[in-house]
Scaffold this motif. Structure first.
Motif, short mmCIF file in Angstrom:
data_model
loop_
_atom_site.label_atom_id
_atom_site.label_comp_id
_atom_site.label_asym_id
_atom_site.label_seq_id
_atom_site.Cartn_x
_atom_site.Cartn_y
_atom_site.Cartn_z
N GLY A 285 9.83 5.44 4.75
CA GLY A 285 8.74 4.95 3.93
C GLY A 285 7.90 6.13 3.48
N LEU B 115 3.99 7.41 1.68
CA LEU B 115 2.64 7.23 1.17
C LEU B 115 2.25 8.47 0.38
CD1 LEU B 115 0.62 5.78 4.20
CD2 LEU B 115 1.66 4.52 2.32
N ARG C 239 11.08 4.57 8.97
CA ARG C 239 10.64 3.17 8.97
C ARG C 239 11.08 2.40 10.21
NH1 ARG C 239 14.73 -0.21 7.16
NH2 ARG C 239 13.25 -1.80 6.52
N GLU D 205 3.70 0.42 7.75
CA GLU D 205 2.68 1.03 6.91
C GLU D 205 1.30 0.98 7.56
OE1 GLU D 205 0.91 0.70 2.37
OE2 GLU D 205 2.84 -0.21 2.86
N ARG E 236 -3.19 -3.12 4.96
CA ARG E 236 -3.61 -1.77 5.32
C ARG E 236 -5.06 -1.76 5.80
NH1 ARG E 236 -2.74 0.87 -0.36
NH2 ARG E 236 -3.61 -1.17 -0.87
N SER F 130 1.48 3.24 -1.43
CA SER F 130 2.83 3.11 -0.90
C SER F 130 3.82 3.34 -2.04
CB SER F 130 3.03 1.72 -0.29
OG SER F 130 4.34 1.57 0.17
N ARG G 37 0.63 -4.86 -2.98
CA ARG G 37 -0.44 -3.96 -2.56
C ARG G 37 -1.58 -4.01 -3.57
NH1 ARG G 37 2.45 -4.17 1.11
NH2 ARG G 37 3.60 -2.53 2.22
#
Length: 672
Positions: free
Chosen positions: A120, A122, A227, A232, A442, A465, A479
């Motif tokens: 994953g 960010l 992941r 997240e 989040r 993300s 998101r």
């Protein structure tokens, strides 16, 4: 904390003896190990496996013998879990934590198919002064405090976390002209972590574009994580700790923060399952539930890897959707779940009421465990949401179904999906759903912390993300962005779903979400919403390619017919390149065979021994899970066919090959 060997891979040599003989089981530990470490391993294995008393002996010449005697019970062979612990502890593991359902599945997927990264990502902008040395110190301080960052994976037996004393966090700093942002993101997405090493998170800094007067734009930060280790929400918790450390000179006070993943595992083990079992026995998807996002069949896509497509609800549209859902006692997430159910329903051209099921990712932190909300890790998992879609029903009824099922699921978020399969009468590996939906969960950075950074001239925006390996044929993530819009990202397996079909499916999702606030009449039906997609083609979805079937025997090296036969047992997850390196470099006269076993226990080990059909003695060898399979096959031998079993833990291919070679040298020396 002191650093241990980065890639210490040891071998265990076992010469089978009948369980009923009464003789102790002996293991020889082969590798760079001092007598004190061998004694420590014996004591810790005894503590972890109460049915066995383990002692160590050092006969000299660098040999270390572990003897396993049963403490109680009828004669039996030690299970593969004992050997996995011997190898992990001898290699320096501080502790281990069992991986449950979803995490176990992700670890297996990552080690069986490492090509796509399984990461994953960010990304965010950093404006103001940036001290890279201080940044590196801050991340190391977070790793010292947060156990999860000092974790690696072990899949020698059952997948689990291995906790270490120390971990390095990779930090890279690139000049603006070195690479484009899009190329950096894609390149880093495809770069796999070494799952047997701790530090399964890395940070890349890309300098901003030079501006007039020599000033640079904000630095772009890319954080990439495995992941199977973190979700997240967990990454955001770590990021908050990093900012705290950076703002205070690169150091966080205190040692290990508790509770952590160890405490969560203990909490899970203590849970009574009666109520959850009763719930899932009726709430699991029925066999006839619609789970696929498209019609079966179609031409092969011709692609591999994962794809990603994105759409966005603008801020005014997002606000309208939020208001519309709230006036009906629900949230945006319930509206998205209802729309996703409609898309699955439409995919099979159904006409009457039908159950629809898809995965809903829950963070697993809303559980009655003190401090669970602050534990970084992978605590949750996707669980099946099942609703009944009927075109004749009111739209509000479907929305309320989605809301109520989500509330019910939140009370059982700690239950691993593999238990749901068993409790609902399914095979543990059966498919519960083919798509998943994850809504924004989040945590926000505390305003006081942002103010502390601003006091040092630093401005950071909210992380975005970018991507994550889907783990399913299709996964949808929603998101909120900094402007108040809602960004939808579909991540999909390109072997199963074509790029055009994935893009169309997400566009249909956005079209329905935009339309929901127009349905103000309480009598608006599900069918009225579905009419908006009349005339659009339904996507085609292909099944995932099956794994190669076993068993299969191949001659890797002819060798001397009079010598022993080495059998390299290959199962999914054997470290890549280990066997190839051993065959290439092994100096002995032995014949070398490869035995591919797709799944442990299928077919029975006794049938595999017959398949090998060797006249002389066999030395079964395996790296990682191949070692576990080799040990189980040897246990089926009723005579002296198997002279020895050589097993290693997990590591890089070359390190596993060297450990196997060391074990084979010991076997050859004993036969002279």
């Amino acid at each position: 904390m002191t650093e241990g060997p980065a890639d210490l891979v040891l071998a265990v040599v076992h010469q089978p003896v009948p369980a009923a003989s009464g003789l102790p089981f002996e293991l020889e530990l082969c590798g760079p190990l001092d007598p004190g470490r061998a004694e420590s391993v014996a004591a810790r294995v005894t503590q972890r496996h109460r049915a066995w008393t383990v002692t160590s002996d050092d006969p000299g010449a660098g040999r270390h013998i572990l003897r396993l005697a049963q403490a109680h019970g009828p004669p039996a062979r030690p299970g593969a879990a004992v050997f996995a612990d011997v190898l992990a502890l001898a290699a320096g593991a501080r502790d281990t934590v069992a991986a449950a359902g979803h995490q176990r599945d992700l670890i297996r997927a990552a080690v069986r198919d490492p090509a796509d990264g399984h990461v994953g990502q960010l990304a965010w902008n950093w404006a103001g002064p940036l001290d890279t040395a201080r940044l590196a110190d801050a991340w190391l301080s977070v790793a010292d405090r947060e156990t999860v960052l000092r974790a690696s994976f072990d899949w020698t037996h059952l997948p689990r976390l291995v906790l270490h004393e120390w971990a390095e966090i990779e930090i890279a700093h690139l000049e603006h002209a070195a690479v484009s942002w899009s190329d950096l993101v894609e390149r880093d997405r495809l770069r796999s972590f070494a799952p047997h090493r701790p530090g399964l998170l890395r940070v890349t800094l890309l300098d901003g574009r030079p501006g007039p007067g020599g000033e640079r734009g904000p630095t772009r930060v890319l954080l990439t994580y495995h992941r199977a280790l973190l979700d997240e929400r967990g990454v955001h918790l770590l990021l908050r700790e990093f900012y705290r450390a950076y703002a205070r000179g690169g150091v966080l006070p205190g040692g290990d923060r508790r509770p952590d993943v160890r405490d969560h595992a203990l909490w899970l083990a203590r849970q009574h399952t009666g109520a959850a079992r009763a719930y899932w026995s009726t709430a699991a998807p029925p066999p006839e539930a619609i789970v696929r996002p498209g019609l079966p069949g179609g031409a092969p896509t011709g692609h591999t890897g994962s794809g990603r497509v994105q759409r966005r609800l603008r801020p005014p549209q997002t606000a309208r959707l939020r208001t519309w859902a709230a006036m009906r006692g629900a949230g945006e997430s319930s509206a998205l779940h209802a729309v996703w159910a409609l898309l699955l329903y439409r995919a099979v051209d159904a006409t009457g009421p039908a159950p629809v099921s898809f995965g809903v990712h829950l963070s697993g932190r809303d559980v009655p465990m003190e401090g669970a909300g602050g534990i970084p890790g992978l605590l949750g998992n996707p669980l099946p949401m099942t609703v009944t879609v009927d075109p004749a029903d009111p739209l509000t009824g479907l929305l309320e179904q989605a809301r109520d099922v989500a509330l019910d699921l939140s009370g059982h978020a700690w239950v691993p999906a593999d238990r749901v399969r068993v409790w609902s009468g399914r095979d543990p590996d059966a498919e519960l759903f083919a798509t998943g939906v994850e809504f924004d969960s989040r945590p926000q950075l505390p305003e006081a912390l942002l103010a502390e950074l601003r006091g040092q001239g630093i401005e950071v925006d909210a992380p975005r993300s970018i991507s994550a390996h889907p783990g399913l044929p299709l996964a949808l993530a929603a998101r909120h962005d900094a402007d108040g819009g809602l960004t939808l990202t579909a991540m999909y397996d390109r072997r199963c779903l074509g790029d055009v079909d994935a893009s169309a499916l997400l566009s249909h999702c956005l079209r329905l979400l935009r339309s929901l606030p127009d349905h103000r009449d309480p009598q608006s039906t599900v069918g009225h919403v579905l009419e908006l997609l009349q005339g659009f083609e339904v996507p085609r979805v292909l099944p995932r390619p099956p794994e190669p079937e076993g068993p299969d025997v191949s001659v890797l090296r002819a060798g001397d017919p009079a010598a022993d036969t080495i059998v390299l047992v290959a199962t999914p997850g054997v470290p890549s390149g280990a066997y190839e390196a051993l065959v290439r470099d092994h100096p002995g006269p032995e014949r070398i065979l490869g035995l591919r076993v797709t799944r442990a226990g299928e077919p029975p080990a006794s049938a595999l021994l017959r398949l090998l059909a060797c006249e002389g003695r066999l030395v079964l060898c395996g790296a990682g899970p191949g070692g576990t399979a080799a040990y189980e096959i040897a246990g089926a031998a009723r005579d002296n066919t198997v002279a020895a079993v050589v097993m290693t833990g997990v590591g890089s291919g070359p390190d596993c090959a060297r450990a196997l070679a060391t074990g084979l040298e010991s076997v050859r020396a004993k036969s002279l």
